[in-house]
Structure formats: structure tokens, C-alpha cells
Design a protein around this motif. Structure first.
Motif, PDB file in Angstrom:
ATOM      1  N   GLY A   1     -10.303  -1.908  -1.802  1.00 42.65           N
ATOM      2  CA  GLY A   1      -9.181  -1.937  -2.731  1.00 42.65           C
ATOM      3  C   GLY A   1      -9.737  -1.687  -4.124  1.00 42.65           C
TER       4      GLY A   1
ATOM      5  N   GLY B   1      -2.969   4.297   0.644  1.00 45.22           N
ATOM      6  CA  GLY B   1      -1.788   3.732   0.010  1.00 45.22           C
ATOM      7  C   GLY B   1      -2.107   3.031  -1.292  1.00 45.22           C
ATOM      8  N   VAL B   2      -1.053   2.476  -1.866  1.00 48.95           N
ATOM      9  CA  VAL B   2      -1.179   1.705  -3.097  1.00 48.95           C
ATOM     10  C   VAL B   2      -0.375   0.424  -2.921  1.00 48.95           C
ATOM     11  CG1 VAL B   2      -0.687   1.616  -5.576  1.00 48.95           C
ATOM     12  CG2 VAL B   2      -1.390   3.774  -4.520  1.00 48.95           C
ATOM     13  N   ARG B   3      -1.035  -0.697  -3.173  1.00 48.82           N
ATOM     14  CA  ARG B   3      -0.306  -1.962  -3.214  1.00 48.82           C
ATOM     15  C   ARG B   3       0.100  -2.161  -4.663  1.00 48.82           C
ATOM     16  NH1 ARG B   3      -3.857  -6.346  -0.134  1.00 48.82           N
ATOM     17  NH2 ARG B   3      -5.344  -5.629  -1.672  1.00 48.82           N
ATOM     18  N   GLU B   4       1.381  -2.053  -4.920  1.00 48.67           N
ATOM     19  CA  GLU B   4       1.886  -2.149  -6.286  1.00 48.67           C
ATOM     20  C   GLU B   4       2.003  -3.605  -6.707  1.00 48.67           C
ATOM     21  OE1 GLU B   4       5.539   0.053  -6.490  1.00 48.67           O
ATOM     22  OE2 GLU B   4       4.538   1.933  -5.957  1.00 48.67           O
ATOM     23  N   ARG B   5       1.521  -3.855  -7.934  1.00 48.66           N
ATOM     24  CA  ARG B   5       1.650  -5.187  -8.515  1.00 48.66           C
ATOM     25  C   ARG B   5       1.231  -6.261  -7.512  1.00 48.66           C
ATOM     26  NH1 ARG B   5       5.197  -5.868 -12.919  1.00 48.66           N
ATOM     27  NH2 ARG B   5       6.126  -7.651 -11.881  1.00 48.66           N
ATOM     28  N   VAL B   6       0.057  -6.077  -6.909  1.00 49.77           N
ATOM     29  CA  VAL B   6      -0.396  -6.962  -5.844  1.00 49.77           C
ATOM     30  C   VAL B   6      -0.960  -8.278  -6.371  1.00 49.77           C
ATOM     31  CG1 VAL B   6      -2.726  -5.998  -5.662  1.00 49.77           C
ATOM     32  CG2 VAL B   6      -1.631  -6.988  -3.646  1.00 49.77           C
TER      33      VAL B   6
ATOM     34  N   TRP C   1       0.080  -7.751 -14.200  1.00 46.41           N
ATOM     35  CA  TRP C   1       0.188  -7.268 -12.829  1.00 46.41           C
ATOM     36  C   TRP C   1      -0.657  -6.011 -12.661  1.00 46.41           C
ATOM     37  CZ3 TRP C   1       1.892  -9.930  -8.918  1.00 46.41           C
ATOM     38  CH2 TRP C   1       2.840 -10.928  -9.126  1.00 46.41           C
TER      39      TRP C   1
ATOM     40  N   ASP D   1      -2.040  -2.897  -9.848  1.00 46.69           N
ATOM     41  CA  ASP D   1      -1.946  -2.189  -8.578  1.00 46.69           C
ATOM     42  C   ASP D   1      -3.334  -2.127  -7.958  1.00 46.69           C
ATOM     43  OD1 ASP D   1       0.699  -1.687  -9.259  1.00 46.69           O
ATOM     44  OD2 ASP D   1       0.395   0.449  -9.642  1.00 46.69           O
ATOM     45  N   ASN D   2      -3.381  -1.840  -6.677  1.00 46.44           N
ATOM     46  CA  ASN D   2      -4.638  -1.689  -5.959  1.00 46.44           C
ATOM     47  C   ASN D   2      -4.504  -0.481  -5.044  1.00 46.44           C
ATOM     48  OD1 ASN D   2      -6.842  -3.469  -3.931  1.00 46.44           O
ATOM     49  ND2 ASN D   2      -7.047  -3.434  -6.135  1.00 46.44           N
TER      50      ASN D   2
ATOM     51  N   LEU E   1      -5.678   1.570  -1.964  1.00 48.77           N
ATOM     52  CA  LEU E   1      -6.357   1.236  -0.720  1.00 48.77           C
ATOM     53  C   LEU E   1      -7.079   2.449  -0.156  1.00 48.77           C
ATOM     54  CD1 LEU E   1      -3.541  -0.869   0.970  1.00 48.77           C
ATOM     55  CD2 LEU E   1      -5.500  -1.680  -0.329  1.00 48.77           C
TER      56      LEU E   1
END
Length: 166
Positions: free
Chosen positions: A117, A138-143, A150, A152-153, A155
């Protein structure tokens, strides 16, 4: 630069490893961590296998290690990558060499999937991961929040072409 050596990380390397980790934390683009853990805490969180350091003579320039993604046995061959390069050594190809060695070491240990990540602002890390065969999944938004903001990460995943292919 003299020849780069990559070898297994030793407990006695912790001071140098922690210093490099602190430099990564200070960038604000490397991790959600805000403080260096004790060696004991770090040791428990990372697999005993596949802990590497990159050295120029006796100076540690970077490190990489794996963490399990789950305690469930079905995920025993899936691990998360941590990789950090000292501030003075970034942009010199050390991350690519270290991550390539980590991939080889992980495959020898039966690990079929590596994941990472990465903050979207960590362009160097994104380039290094792509250069050694990771793909963005993918992207984990505001994880999670870092210092109240906040984040993003992005992946990344690399599936072995030799382990777990049957």
C-alpha cells in the motif's frame, strides 16, 4: 558508490534500520506510522523470514521486510512489503535492487503474492514497485488519517510466476 551488498537483516542492525524508518516517517509520504516502534514491537509485526538490508561497505542504505496479511492459513503465502531507503541514497536504484532481492527471497520461502500500500504522492515507491513487476490493483480512498488528514492508499500486487502457479 562501492558495490551494493544485500544480506539478511540482523537484530543488531536495528539502530540503522530505525534511523532510516524515521527518515521515511519524516517525509509524510511513506507510512501512517508517526513514531518508531521498539525493536520488539517491530519484530513481532514482521515475518522472521525475508528481512533484508542493503549496504555500501558497512553502512546500511535501506531495508525491506515482510508482514503477514492475515493469521488465516489460506493466506500463508501472501505478505505485505515494507521498504525504506535512506534519504541520501534515494534515486540511485537501491530500492529496485532491494525489492528484487526481496521477491527472490520470498519465492524461496513459498510466498506467492506480495502486496504493498503506497501513498499516491510517493512517486519514487510507485516507480520502484512497477519496475519489478507489481501492478496497481486499486485505490483505497480516505483509508486512514495521517496527522488528522485523510489519506488514500494505492494498492499494488505482485503474483509469483514460479510459486502457486498450479
Amino acid at each position: 558508490m562501492a558495490k551494493l551488498t544485500i544480506r539478511p537483516m540482523l537484530a543488531t542492525d536495528w539502530e540503522s534500520v530505525a534511523d532510516i524508518y524515521a527518515e521515511g516517517i519524516a517525509t509524510g509520504v511513506a507510512t501512517f506510522e508517526t513514531e518508531i516502534p521498539s525493536y520488539e514491537v517491530w519484530d513481532r509485526a514482521h515475518m522472521e523470514i525475508c528481512r533484508l538490508v542493503a549496504l555500501n561497505e558497512s553502512k546500511i542504505l535501506g531495508w525491506a521486510a515482510l508482514s503477514p496479511v492475515s493469521s488465516r492459513c489460506v493466506y500463508g503465502g501472501v505478505a505485505e512489503v515494507s521498504i525504506y531507503i535512506s534519504q541520501s541514497s534515494r534515486g540511485k536504484g537501491i530500492g529496485k535492487q532491494l525489492l528484487s532481492h526481496l521477491i527472490q527471497a520470498s519465492e524461496k520461502e513459498g510466498i506467492w503474492t506480495l502486496q504493498s500500500g503506497v501513498f499516491p504522492t510517493n512517486i519514487g515507491s510507485i516507480k520502484v514497485h512497477k519496475a519489478v513487476g507489481f501492478r496497481q490493483i486499486g485505490v483505497r480512498e480516505r483509508v486512514g488519517k495521517l496527522k488528522g488528514i485523510w489519506m488514500d492508499n494505492v494498492l499494488f500486487e505482485r503474483r509469483s510466476k514460479v510459486i502457486g502457479v498450479d
